[in-house]
Enzyme design. Structure first.
Site, PDB file in Angstrom:
ATOM      1  N   HIS A 105       3.787  -2.236   3.011  1.00 40.16           N
ATOM      2  CA  HIS A 105       3.800  -0.889   2.427  1.00 40.16           C
ATOM      3  C   HIS A 105       5.077  -0.690   1.616  1.00 40.16           C
ATOM      4  O   HIS A 105       6.176  -0.937   2.142  1.00 40.16           O
ATOM      5  CB  HIS A 105       3.698   0.156   3.547  1.00 40.16           C
ATOM      6  CG  HIS A 105       2.407   0.066   4.298  1.00 40.16           C
ATOM      7  ND1 HIS A 105       2.206  -0.864   5.298  1.00 40.16           N
ATOM      8  CD2 HIS A 105       1.233   0.739   4.165  1.00 40.16           C
ATOM      9  CE1 HIS A 105       0.957  -0.740   5.764  1.00 40.16           C
ATOM     10  NE2 HIS A 105       0.349   0.228   5.080  1.00 40.16           N
TER      11      HIS A 105
ATOM     12  N   ASP B 241       0.820  -1.219   0.000  1.00 41.17           N
ATOM     13  CA  ASP B 241       0.000   0.000   0.000  1.00 41.17           C
ATOM     14  C   ASP B 241       0.853   1.268   0.000  1.00 41.17           C
ATOM     15  O   ASP B 241       2.041   1.236   0.341  1.00 41.17           O
ATOM     16  CB  ASP B 241      -0.865   0.039   1.274  1.00 41.17           C
ATOM     17  CG  ASP B 241      -1.964  -1.009   1.258  1.00 41.17           C
ATOM     18  OD1 ASP B 241      -1.930  -1.894   0.384  1.00 41.17           O
ATOM     19  OD2 ASP B 241      -2.845  -0.951   2.139  1.00 41.17           O
TER      20      ASP B 241
HETATM   21 ZN    ZN Z   1      -2.319   3.042   3.558  1.00 41.18          ZN
END
Ligand code: ZN
Length: 449
Positions: free
Chosen positions: A413, A271
């Site tokens: 991430h 992400d």
């Molecule tokens: Zn996020």
């Protein structure tokens, strides 16, 4: 009535004359029919000569007949060749452009058959209707040398109103609906694939959101049926049926993990990117392990680094939408949240050329009103590596080791260098445990966390 002969001989002569006229009439009728036949055969020969010259003699032996179809202005034409053992059958509408397009595809099939070592080709027609549209499904059965029969299909969707053939693009119209069609077809194939005989990769290829993948289709008023060609699924002609209403249906059940039927598949998700330096490192490590992942991008960041965003797609990974600029969607009205997602969809598409297949709301903070309106499914996760919090490669790997399960959706991430540091060891661990990495849409989603 002066000219009417009164003598007996005159009457006989008249009778003979009448017979003679009758015979001449018949002769002309026959001649005429024959000419029509020759013209048709001539036209057939002309077209068939070009792709397959060697069949010139055989083309003369093609017998062309025409029969009624269930639709009054349309007939079914049959071409039977004794020497090549084929029987073609196709609809003829009387609209030259339409008929030419249909014949071209049918002759293409015939020419491929002639070049192959198959022993016999027989075509037959079925039809379905949807309003003014008729779909002709031409089934093609080929008898192989080993006596097996391979069935394939060609479809022609004809609009009786506009007198034109309709393509899948004419029917589906927008990218969003194409994505939905892709997702629906994928889910159907995944459901049929309980024994996992077809690889996730094959399903992904067959259902990728391209017009080409859906060009063989039929409409029956409520459903769109997509046909797959032989050798796709163990030589059998297979189709999936998708209710057309599903293409506009909204998703309101989020996905937490994937249904792998117990097989060791896992989905890595990244992400908050794309990031200038971290994303390229992640891509490099994924490539080294031949692994595919899903990247939930911010529209804003994709717009700022379009080349990196594009390279993610070029390397075969999937893209999801993670909002425009990491806003908390649960604190917005449904309308605001939708416009945020749509803005991000557009920016991601502009950068990468593809529209995101799924949505992941930042913080997992769902907006239920938004979910009622989304045409893209909401995807959350079942394993949170907490990489954003620990910022420690060993700790990130440790969470994966502890929480890994078949069908896990793993949250990471691609903006933290420590995550890029951890990835190589995570992928090595997955390899050693016999796991295969898939993208989110490669497998059916599970709603239960
Ligand atoms: Zn996020």
């Amino acid at each position: 009535m002066q000219w009417f002969p009164k003598t007996k001989l005159g009457k006989v002569n008249l009778a003979l004359l009448a017979v003679l006229i009758g015979l001449i009439g018949c002769f002309f009728v026959l001649l005429n029919n024959n000419q029509t036949g020759q013209n048709l055969a001539g036209a057939v020969q002309k077209i068939s000569d070009e792709p397959a010259k060697k069949k010139k003699q055989d083309a003369n032996k093609v017998v062309v007949t025409s029969e009624k179809s269930p639709f009054k202005e349309i007939s079914y034409t049959t071409e039977q060749s004794s020497s090549d053992k084929y029987t073609l059958m196709y609809p003829t509408t009387g609209i030259p452009d339409v008929d030419k397009a249909i014949q071209k595809k049918i002759y293409n099939k015939r020419d491929k058959y002639i070049k192959s070592d198959a022993k016999k080709l027989v075509l037959s027609i079925k039809s379905t209707t949807s309003g003014k549209k008729i779909t002709f499904i031409v089934k093609q059965k080929e008898l192989q040398q080993n006596q097996s029969v391979v069935t394939s299909a060609q479809t022609f969707t004809y609009n009786r109103g506009t007198k034109k053939l309709r393509t899948i693009q004419d029917v589906i119209k927008t990218d969003t609906r194409l994505n939905r069609l892709s997702k629906e077809a994928r889910t159907k194939l995944q459901q049929k694939n309980t024994a996992l005989n077809i690889s996730a990769k094959k399903i992904e290829q067959l259902t990728a959101p391209t017009w080409k993948n859906f060009e063989t289709f039929a409409l029956d008023g409520t459903n769109l049926k997509v046909y797959y060609q032989p050798h796709t699924f163990a030589d059998k002609l297979t189709a999936v049926t998708i209710p057309l209403s599903n293409l506009d249906k909204k998703y309101d059940v989020p996905v937490f993990s994937l249904n792998t039927h117990g097989k060791k598949y896992v989905a890595l998700t990244f992400d908050d990117g794309p990031h200038k330096t971290v994303t390229p490192r992640i891509l490099k490590t994924l490539k080294k392990h031949n692994a595919k992942a899903t990247f939930y991008m911010l529209g804003n960041s994709a717009n700022a680094a379009p080349a990196i965003a594009k390279s993610v797609v070029q390397q075969g990974h999937e893209i999801g939408n993670h909002s425009y600029g990491h806003e908390n969607l649960s604190k917005m009205t449904a309308t605001q949240a939708l416009s945020n997602i749509e803005r991000s969809n557009a920016l991601i598409k502009k950068a990468t050329g593809v529209e995101p297949l799924t949505i992941r709301p930042p913080y997992g903070a769902r907006n239920h009103g938004l979910e009622q309106q989304l045409s893209q499914p909401t995807v959350l996760w079942s394993v949170d590596t907490l990489d954003w919090k620990t910022r420690n490669a060993a700790a990130t790997l440790q969470v994966v080791k502890q929480k890994l399960h078949p069908g896990a959706i793993i949250l990471m991430h691609d903006i933290h260098s420590t995550t890029a540091d951890a990835l190589d060891s995570i992928l090595t661990y997955l390899d050693n445990k016999g796991y295969t990495c898939v993208t989110i849409s490669q497998l059916e989603g599970k709603a239960q966390p």
